[in-house]
Design an enzyme around this catalytic site. Structure first.
Site, short mmCIF file in Angstrom:
data_model
loop_
_atom_site.label_atom_id
_atom_site.label_comp_id
_atom_site.label_asym_id
_atom_site.label_seq_id
_atom_site.Cartn_x
_atom_site.Cartn_y
_atom_site.Cartn_z
N ARG A 75 0.82 -1.22 0.00
CA ARG A 75 0.00 0.00 0.00
C ARG A 75 0.85 1.26 0.00
NH1 ARG A 75 -2.30 -4.06 2.45
NH2 ARG A 75 -1.26 -3.62 4.41
N GLU A 112 3.76 -8.11 14.31
CA GLU A 112 2.85 -8.64 15.32
C GLU A 112 2.33 -10.04 15.02
OE1 GLU A 112 0.58 -5.53 12.87
OE2 GLU A 112 2.58 -5.79 13.68
#
Length: 188
Positions: A75, A112
């Site tokens: 992105r 994460e």
């Protein structure tokens, strides 16, 4: 730094438009890509012409003076191209591992929900002494954005700042950016 200097003419309005678009259009996906992760999908923001323009204008104001914009896969590519056009400079794609022919500079990092590696070409463009502004869409724990900035620094660039559209403040990624000025257009 949370946002660029809003004293710049028209910038405050662009930031307000960006914040409105991000707040209203972001799609939140719980337990994606793994249980316990809340994914912020900015695709609807980028698909909205006025929202995308406001985001690009806000990020460009934060990157004023850069020689090149580095957009982080994937992105960040959408954002980096728009910001580079706004600034009148070039754009560099910071790619995920295995997408570029060797030789490459590589930087591995934890995030994460796993681990990853970013790469840029070793031989082109020459980044030595170039003022590079690094862009990604979301700051969570900071692993991806920090890896990109460190990779570019190792390649000889002067990373003048890093920026994201959306910062997930509760995940503490901002604390990792003591070496690079960080701008987030929206913090939640």
């Amino acid at each position: 730094m949370d946002a660029p200097d809003t004293a710049t003419p028209g910038l405050a309005a662009a930031l307000e438009r960006a914040e409105t678009a991000v707040t209203q259009l972001t799609r939140w996906c719980d337990d994606f890509p793994s249980p316990g992760v809340r994914f912020a999908d900015l695709t609807p923001v980028f698909a909205d012409g006025p929202g995308y323009r406001a985001v690009v204008e806000g990020l460009a104001a934060a990157g004023a003076g850069a020689d090149i914009v580095a957009g982080v896969d994937a992105r960040g590519f959408l954002l980096g191209g728009g910001v580079a056009m706004q600034l009148g400079c070039g754009v560099l794609a910071v790619r995920k591992a295995g997408k570029l022919p060797p030789p490459v500079y590589a930087e591995s990092y934890s995030l994460e929900y796993g681990a990853a590696t970013l790469e840029i070409p070793c031989d082109a463009p020459d980044l030595t002494g170039r003022r590079v502004f690094v862009i990604d869409d979301v700051l969570a724990t900071g692993g991806t954005l920090l890896a990109a900035a460190d990779l570019l620094t190792r390649a000889g660039a002067d990373v003048v700042g890093v920026a994201v559209v959306l910062e997930l403040a509760e995940l503490g990624g901002r604390a990792r950016f003591d070496r690079y000025p960080l701008t987030s257009l929206v913090r939640v």
